[in-house]
Design a protein around this motif. Structure first.
Motif: not given
Length: 205
Positions: A95-99, A108-116
């Motif tokens: 969640d830290s990476s997303l925020a 972008g939330l979707a982009e960072v969520k994808s790599i994580n």
């Protein structure tokens, strides 16, 4: 019995102090492992130094390094501890990476969520304690405590306001996983609230 519990919040929310004191309270009843991100294992700590002390880093490089550190931490510490039936308390996670990178940096939330999601391979926390503190109070605490400010601490007030906005969006989308605690209060009150929330969750397992 094992459980993966993460602590999240903006700068100055008191996460590190809260997680330490909660861990001490829980140790009499459970087998506790306390850890942090970025870091937790040797490679993760090396990446942490780059992330928090480096200068002029590209935003996407930053996001990728956080994800790489997270993977090393999971494989080297979190997963083995869970397999041994331990309760893992972790200071920051996906969640830290997303925020921070996804929302505040504007990647972008979707982009960072994808790599994580590639990095964590489906291992989301069982519950996440979010310490909800206003940007103003958080900044005042950092200055009052005279702690060494890392690269993220030194970002603008606008950046930190966006971090909080990002967290709010994440919590709205995944409300069943989050326990939100008012962290504008005294550290004693925050620790008590976090401990009670976690104890109730563990008692149900």
């Amino acid at each position: 019995m094992s459980a993966f519990i993460t602590f999240e919040g903006p700068e100055g929310s008191g996460k590190t102090t809260v997680i330490q004191q909660v861990a001490q309270k829980l140790e009499s009843e459970y087998n506790i492992v306390m850890t942090r991100e970025p870091g937790g294992v040797k490679t993760g700590e090396q990446i942490r130094e780059l992330l928090l002390e480096g200068d002029g880093m590209d935003e996407r490089t930053e996001a990728l390094l956080f994800a790489a550190s997270r993977r090393e931490h999971l494989v080297g510490k979190v997963i083995p501890s869970l397999n041994e039936g331990k309760i893992v308390l972790c200071d920051r996670y996906i969640d830290s990476s997303l925020a921070y990178q996804g929302y505040a940096r504007g990647i972008g939330l979707a982009e960072v969520k994808s790599i994580n999601e590639f990095a964590i391979d489906g291992l989301y926390p069982d519950i996440t304690i979010y310490l909800d503190v206003s940007v103003d109070i958080g900044r005042k605490r950092i200055l009052k405590n005279q702690r060494v400010q890392n690269r993220l601490d030194q970002e603008s007030v606008n950046f930190h306001e966006k971090v909080v906005e990002g967290y709010k969006k994440i919590i709205h989308n995944e409300s069943e996983r989050f326990i939100v605690i008012d962290a504008d209060r005294s550290i004693e009150e925050v620790v008590s609230a976090a401990y009670e929330s976690i104890s109730k969750y563990l008692e149900k397992l």
